[in-house]
Design a protein around this motif. Sequence first.
Motif, PDB file in Angstrom:
ATOM      1  N   THR A 241       0.834  -1.180   0.000  1.00 10.75           N
ATOM      2  CA  THR A 241       0.000   0.000   0.000  1.00 10.75           C
ATOM      3  C   THR A 241       0.874   1.237   0.000  1.00 10.75           C
ATOM      4  OG1 THR A 241      -0.037   0.131   2.399  1.00 10.75           O
ATOM      5  CG2 THR A 241      -1.712  -1.243   1.366  1.00 10.75           C
ATOM      6  N   GLU A 242       0.250   2.409   0.071  1.00 16.55           N
ATOM      7  CA  GLU A 242       1.026   3.624   0.221  1.00 16.55           C
ATOM      8  C   GLU A 242       1.811   3.541   1.522  1.00 16.55           C
ATOM      9  OE1 GLU A 242      -1.791   6.809  -2.130  1.00 16.55           O
ATOM     10  OE2 GLU A 242      -1.190   7.155  -0.066  1.00 16.55           O
TER      11      GLU A 242
ATOM     12  N   ASP B 262       6.173   2.945  -7.388  1.00 15.10           N
ATOM     13  CA  ASP B 262       7.456   3.570  -7.069  1.00 15.10           C
ATOM     14  C   ASP B 262       8.596   2.563  -7.118  1.00 15.10           C
ATOM     15  OD1 ASP B 262       6.279   6.010  -6.775  1.00 15.10           O
ATOM     16  OD2 ASP B 262       6.293   6.016  -4.589  1.00 15.10           O
TER      17      ASP B 262
ATOM     18  N   LEU C 287      -4.370  -3.321  -0.185  1.00 13.66           N
ATOM     19  CA  LEU C 287      -4.823  -1.939  -0.278  1.00 13.66           C
ATOM     20  C   LEU C 287      -5.763  -1.711   0.895  1.00 13.66           C
ATOM     21  CD1 LEU C 287      -4.919   0.752  -1.812  1.00 13.66           C
ATOM     22  CD2 LEU C 287      -6.850  -0.164  -3.109  1.00 13.66           C
TER      23      LEU C 287
ATOM     24  N   TYR D 162       9.402   8.879  -3.178  1.00 11.50           N
ATOM     25  CA  TYR D 162       9.171   7.458  -3.393  1.00 11.50           C
ATOM     26  C   TYR D 162       8.601   6.895  -2.091  1.00 11.50           C
ATOM     27  CZ  TYR D 162      12.012   7.470  -7.674  1.00 11.50           C
ATOM     28  OH  TYR D 162      12.501   7.692  -8.923  1.00 11.50           O
ATOM     29  N   TYR D 163       7.398   6.332  -2.157  1.00  9.32           N
ATOM     30  CA  TYR D 163       6.770   5.778  -0.960  1.00  9.32           C
ATOM     31  C   TYR D 163       7.200   4.325  -0.798  1.00  9.32           C
ATOM     32  CZ  TYR D 163       3.933   9.968  -0.788  1.00  9.32           C
ATOM     33  OH  TYR D 163       3.514  11.278  -0.709  1.00  9.32           O
ATOM     34  N   ALA D 164       8.452   4.155  -0.408  1.00 14.00           N
ATOM     35  CA  ALA D 164       8.978   2.798  -0.283  1.00 14.00           C
ATOM     36  C   ALA D 164      10.260   2.811   0.544  1.00 14.00           C
ATOM     37  CB  ALA D 164       9.258   2.199  -1.666  1.00 14.00           C
TER      38      ALA D 164
ATOM     39  N   SER E 241       5.058   1.318  -2.110  1.00 15.15           N
ATOM     40  CA  SER E 241       4.236   1.499  -3.305  1.00 15.15           C
ATOM     41  C   SER E 241       4.789   0.708  -4.485  1.00 15.15           C
ATOM     42  CB  SER E 241       4.188   2.985  -3.670  1.00 15.15           C
ATOM     43  OG  SER E 241       3.712   3.176  -4.978  1.00 15.15           O
TER      44      SER E 241
END
Length: 203
Positions: A2-3, A58, A29, A102-104, A55
């Motif tokens: 997910t985010e 990303d 999600l 970057y959401y990771a 994400s």
Amino acid sequence: MTEGLKGTTTVGIVCKDGVVLAADRRASLGNMVLSENVTKIFQIDEHLALAGAGSVGDILGLVRRLRAEARLYRARVGKEMSVKALATLTANVLHGGRGYAYYAWFLVGGYDEKPGLYSIDSAGGVTADRFTAAGSGMEFAFSILEENYRDDLSVDGGIKLALKAIKVATRRDVFTGGGVTLVTITKEGYREWSEEELRAFLE
């Protein structure tokens, strides 16, 4: 995935003869499971790999960029990028994109003259590690890694430890699940183990 950093557990372990990377295969999600068969570990070059928690878009975007940079480096320099160089490049990309984050969270592992492992946060902060974990189940994975890791661990021992850490995270973290992707990187190169090979190994 997910985010943010939810929806997965990734594990990295440095062994005396290589590196082990492992991750669950669930994509979620919110509270909904989207898939139980998502790849979260990616080969970047013959002796280099990246695992991502966060994400999907990303992670895949960064993987494409790093693969292109690794090919360009090999063409220009005539040899493969080192593990530290890949970690530095990854950190620079993440830090440079702070306006579009970057959401990771990433683990970079590989083997050049020796095995190496780096943990890289979404802002580009880099930490060299002997073992590490990322994602929503990382606390549970860390409890197993900290209790059982030792410096003389072989790749075979690292495989067993990584699988145990993912198994505990799967049992305790609702966002972690599905099967397991496990990769070893030694002086012979990158190898992704099938679930059948892992079952036979554990037997």
